[in-house]
Enzyme design. Sequence first.
Site: not given
Ligand code: ACO
Length: 333
Positions: A258, A117, A288
């Site tokens: 990004h 990215c 993304n």
């Molecule tokens: N729909 C519904 N529930 C979901 C989903 C979904 N798509 N995905 C995860 N969950 C659930 C999980 O199973 C978890 O449930 P649990 O508590 O019962 O186990 C709960 O939601 C929380 O999951 P987390 O992974 O802790 O969610 P988080 O609040 O961290 O959000 C996210 C996830 C949006 C990916 C966040 O971590 C984030 O923004 N990370 C940044 C990473 C990113 O943007 N990556 C993109 C690619 S990398 C790049 O381009 C830099």
Amino acid sequence: MLKQSGLGIAITGSGSATPAAVVDNHRLATLVETSDEWITTRTGIKSRRLATPEESLSAIATSAAKNAIAMAGITPADLDLIILATSTSDDLFGSACKIQAELGASRAVAFDLTAACSGFVFGLVTAAQFIRTGVYQNVLLIGADILSRWVDWSDRRTCVLFGDGAGAVVLQANESDRLLGFEIRSDGTQNNCLNLAYQGQSKELIDGVSIAQGTYQPITMNGKEVYRFAVQKVPEVIEKALFRANLTVEEVDWLLLHQANQRILDAVANRLKIPTHKVISNMAHYGNTSAASIPIALDEAVRQGKIQPGDIIATSGFGAGLTWGAAIFQWAR
Ligand code: ACO
């Protein structure tokens, strides 16, 4: 502020292209256990474009490139260099040469650059070196990715995040230097946070000689770690690039990050004290798109008349590697 070295750089054209197929969150919820509400509140993404089996990376990249070349007012024959920033080329040997052929840019040397990215920002800095040293005058930089090929469509934690697309810019030698400052960084100790790794099965070829044959495995990501990394490192690297540009945060007209996640954009803007109206965001429509996200958002903002000649843009890419970087440039057209 502008350096008058005679070996400066200006971005003189932008272009973008995205696949026609739109998949919104509601439709995705028929594939994995998720909801529009979860995806929207956690990421800001409402829909994404997905490439069909008939749409190749080189084809969408070529469309984006043609738009950028037209805006720059040059022809493909004028190009000296083509850099394709991608992690998902049609061919592991690279797709830049295919694009060169499709454009008819017969004089240009072409190669792929992989920095996930961060690819567009790393590509911008790479292109700038060739221009600043006087070697090349006209460079086409494309950021393009089809991550839908490599997403695990049964993993709701990752599949809701990504989309496909391509964006491009033309960089030209210019009297005054519009690339005002940059900083690019890597930290391989955190490599395991975000991977699209090759996994081979050991196969004994001849007695005592084994090789590994297999394929790449779908994307794996530690979402929380990537989030933490982004909100800490991106403001730092932008501040460093601004320092190099001898500019203050207040002088930035547009923050162009990004497009990974709206929460990351908000947190970075907040840390830098950049008001929301200066933050460019289009991830609601595209998700993304990895190396493509910055040039697609740039092109949209330019064509909508948001970005005006003379505007100062602070851009930053971040992602797998881990890699991250920032560039401060002035829109020249
Ligand atoms: N729909 C519904 N529930 C979901 C989903 C979904 N798509 N995905 C995860 N969950 C659930 C999980 O199973 C978890 O449930 P649990 O508590 O019962 O186990 C709960 O939601 C929380 O999951 P987390 O992974 O802790 O969610 P988080 O609040 O961290 O959000 C996210 C996830 C949006 C990916 C966040 O971590 C984030 O923004 N990370 C940044 C990473 C990113 O943007 N990556 C993109 C690619 S990398 C790049 O381009 C830099």
